[in-house]
Write a protein that holds these residues in place. Structure first.
Motif, mmCIF file in Angstrom:
data_model
loop_
_atom_site.group_PDB
_atom_site.id
_atom_site.type_symbol
_atom_site.label_atom_id
_atom_site.label_comp_id
_atom_site.label_asym_id
_atom_site.label_seq_id
_atom_site.Cartn_x
_atom_site.Cartn_y
_atom_site.Cartn_z
ATOM 1 N N MET A 149 -8.883 -19.540 0.858
ATOM 2 C CA MET A 149 -8.458 -18.042 2.009
ATOM 3 C C MET A 149 -8.172 -17.526 0.804
ATOM 4 N N ILE A 150 -9.170 -16.195 0.721
ATOM 5 C CA ILE A 150 -8.676 -14.644 -0.011
ATOM 6 C C ILE A 150 -7.847 -14.098 0.843
ATOM 7 N N LEU A 151 -6.731 -13.209 1.005
ATOM 8 C CA LEU A 151 -5.845 -12.306 1.063
ATOM 9 C C LEU A 151 -6.481 -10.635 0.309
ATOM 10 N N ILE A 152 -6.724 -9.442 0.108
ATOM 11 C CA ILE A 152 -6.550 -8.787 0.304
ATOM 12 C C ILE A 152 -6.538 -7.791 1.595
ATOM 13 N N ALA A 153 -5.631 -6.704 0.431
ATOM 14 C CA ALA A 153 -4.817 -5.440 1.628
ATOM 15 C C ALA A 153 -5.292 -4.057 0.660
ATOM 16 N N ASP A 154 -5.270 -3.390 0.774
ATOM 17 C CA ASP A 154 -5.694 -1.617 0.861
ATOM 18 C C ASP A 154 -4.022 -0.533 1.365
ATOM 19 N N SER A 155 -3.879 -0.050 0.943
ATOM 20 C CA SER A 155 -2.186 0.144 1.202
ATOM 21 C C SER A 155 -2.002 1.664 1.292
ATOM 22 N N GLY A 156 -1.445 2.471 2.190
ATOM 23 C CA GLY A 156 -1.405 4.392 2.028
ATOM 24 C C GLY A 156 -0.008 4.419 2.750
ATOM 25 N N ALA A 157 -0.302 5.825 2.911
ATOM 26 C CA ALA A 157 1.424 6.263 3.197
ATOM 27 C C ALA A 157 1.424 6.066 4.876
ATOM 28 N N THR A 158 0.909 5.926 5.702
ATOM 29 C CA THR A 158 0.938 5.261 7.122
ATOM 30 C C THR A 158 0.629 4.149 7.651
ATOM 31 N N LYS A 159 -0.597 3.570 7.057
ATOM 32 C CA LYS A 159 -1.233 2.156 7.650
ATOM 33 C C LYS A 159 -1.639 1.367 6.047
ATOM 34 N N THR A 160 -2.205 -0.354 6.382
ATOM 35 C CA THR A 160 -2.149 -1.127 5.272
ATOM 36 C C THR A 160 -3.637 -1.940 6.011
ATOM 37 N N ASP A 161 -4.488 -1.196 5.495
ATOM 38 C CA ASP A 161 -5.518 -2.648 6.369
ATOM 39 C C ASP A 161 -5.627 -3.538 5.118
ATOM 40 N N TRP A 162 -5.471 -5.067 6.133
ATOM 41 C CA TRP A 162 -5.845 -6.613 5.597
ATOM 42 C C TRP A 162 -7.070 -6.508 6.365
ATOM 43 N N CYS A 163 -7.742 -7.823 5.352
ATOM 44 C CA CYS A 163 -9.100 -8.389 5.535
ATOM 45 C C CYS A 163 -8.885 -9.926 4.579
ATOM 46 N N TYR A 164 -8.486 -10.975 5.255
ATOM 47 C CA TYR A 164 -8.798 -12.252 4.457
ATOM 48 C C TYR A 164 -10.413 -13.186 5.272
ATOM 49 N N THR A 191 -3.896 -22.065 3.530
ATOM 50 C CA THR A 191 -4.759 -21.892 3.009
ATOM 51 C C THR A 191 -5.501 -21.303 1.633
ATOM 52 N N CYS A 192 -3.593 -20.284 2.020
ATOM 53 C CA CYS A 192 -4.085 -18.627 0.982
ATOM 54 C C CYS A 192 -4.240 -19.278 -0.619
ATOM 55 N N THR A 193 -4.916 -19.246 -0.900
ATOM 56 C CA THR A 193 -4.955 -19.036 -2.450
ATOM 57 C C THR A 193 -4.637 -17.991 -3.764
ATOM 58 N N SER A 194 -5.161 -16.772 -2.772
ATOM 59 C CA SER A 194 -5.107 -15.659 -3.742
ATOM 60 C C SER A 194 -4.961 -14.328 -2.900
ATOM 61 N N ILE A 195 -3.976 -13.563 -3.460
ATOM 62 C CA ILE A 195 -3.853 -12.096 -2.964
ATOM 63 C C ILE A 195 -3.549 -11.211 -3.752
ATOM 64 N N TYR A 196 -4.955 -10.238 -3.441
ATOM 65 C CA TYR A 196 -5.201 -9.403 -3.913
ATOM 66 C C TYR A 196 -4.338 -8.265 -2.953
ATOM 67 N N PHE A 197 -3.258 -7.216 -3.334
ATOM 68 C CA PHE A 197 -2.551 -6.477 -3.134
ATOM 69 C C PHE A 197 -2.743 -4.791 -4.028
ATOM 70 N N TYR A 198 -3.685 -3.536 -2.884
ATOM 71 C CA TYR A 198 -3.501 -2.709 -3.679
ATOM 72 C C TYR A 198 -3.007 -1.457 -3.117
ATOM 73 N N GLY A 199 -2.564 -0.157 -3.894
ATOM 74 C CA GLY A 199 -1.296 0.405 -2.892
ATOM 75 C C GLY A 199 -1.058 2.106 -3.311
ATOM 76 N N ALA A 200 -0.799 2.463 -2.873
ATOM 77 C CA ALA A 200 -0.507 3.781 -3.232
ATOM 78 C C ALA A 200 1.787 3.928 -4.059
ATOM 79 N N GLY A 201 1.533 4.149 -5.535
ATOM 80 C CA GLY A 201 3.127 4.050 -5.316
ATOM 81 C C GLY A 201 3.375 2.121 -6.254
ATOM 82 N N CYS A 202 2.255 1.559 -6.318
ATOM 83 C CA CYS A 202 2.384 0.168 -6.664
ATOM 84 C C CYS A 202 2.482 0.295 -8.259
ATOM 85 N N LEU A 203 2.937 0.747 -9.068
ATOM 86 C CA LEU A 203 3.355 0.694 -10.673
ATOM 87 C C LEU A 203 4.129 -0.501 -11.030
#
Length: 281
Positions: free
Chosen positions: A1-16, A59-71
């Protein structure tokens, strides 16, 4: 199972999900490592995300998180907070611009742009970002963004650069006078969000000749001051609410600059899921 996230200032969308067609989406509060502590980020994950995917977490093997400020200098707080709840997962944290490039271009070269409350862009070779023009924020830059459109529109209304009926309608809708707007922009927090919230008004009037010319000027500035700075002329693709709702005007402004447009997405999460799930399976 893979978890992906896209995060902005007000909300984070997750999909697995897995390699099959079944995917689960969850939405939580926005996560930004610049403005939030690791403790608070962990609280969001524990209270808003984990209860909806506790069984899948085993069973999560990988997480990919994308977001504003994620330096790289500050993204460790997100990585460590996620690791507490997904101990077996390999975790990668990247900027929202990298997420936009992967969602829009997948494995193909292109120019990827974000047009939301703020704006950003990059030249992408199908694997990594090669060139990037700094957006500089809504005061010094962010051309084409919601905050930029709002800033320029209200200024043009108050300086008599747009028809008086637009000024009167805008002030009536805001229930403010000029002094109230100046106070809201200069003395109160999150002026960029206030200005971006003027975009629905602009959108309702975009059929008027003067507003159309205004939009051509604003989106033309985005192309001239950002996209045309890149060393290659490739299809230009967009993600974000402004890109989605002003697509026709953006395409016209691009055509005037002899640029080819590509994909338009309101949100990147679906295509980000495609990108990672197809690669993994």
């Amino acid at each position: 199972m893979i978890l992906i996230a896209d995060s902005g200032a007000t909300k984070t969308d997750w999909c697995y999900g897995t390699g099959g067609s079944e995917r689960v989406r969850i939405q939580t509060e926005g996560i930004n490592p610049v403005h939030q502590s690791e403790t608070y980020i962990r609280h969001i994950i524990e209270e808003q995300l984990f209860p909806s995917c506790e069984e899948a977490a085993r069973t999560c093997t990988s997480i990919y998180f994308y977001g504003a400020g994620c330096l790289p200098s500050v993204s460790s707080s997100i990585r460590e907070a996620l690791q507490c709840f997904f101990p077996k997962a390999h975790i990668e944290v990247e900027t929202d611009l990298t997420g936009a490039a992967r969602a829009l271009c997948q494995n193909r070269p292109g120019i990827a742009c974000i047009l939301g409350t703020g704006s950003n862009s990059c030249l992408y070779d199908g694997r990594q970002i090669l060139e990037h023009v700094s957006p500089l924020g809504y005061i010094l830059g962010d051309e084409g963004s919601g905050a930029y459109l709002g800033k320029c529109f209200v200024a043009d209304c108050l300086k008599g650069q747009l028809p008086i009926h637009l000024r009167d309608s805008l002030l009536d809708e805001l229930q403010m006078n000029e002094a109230g707007i100046i106070d809201r922009v200069y003395r109160q927090p999150q002026a960029n969000r206030f200005l971006a919230n003027l975009c629905p008004f602009i959108h309702r009037h975009k059929g008027e000749e003067e507003v159309h010319a205004f939009l051509m000027q604003c989106f033309g500035a985005f192309f001239r001051r950002n996209v045309l700075r890149y060393s290659k002329r490739l299809p230009v693709s967009f993600v974000g609410s402004i890109a989605w709702h002003f697509r026709t005007e953006i395409e016209e402004a691009a055509q005037r600059e002899k640029l080819e447009t590509g994909v338009f997405l309101q949100s990147p999460i679906g295509k980000l899921a495609d990108y990672h799930l197809h690669q993994a399976f």
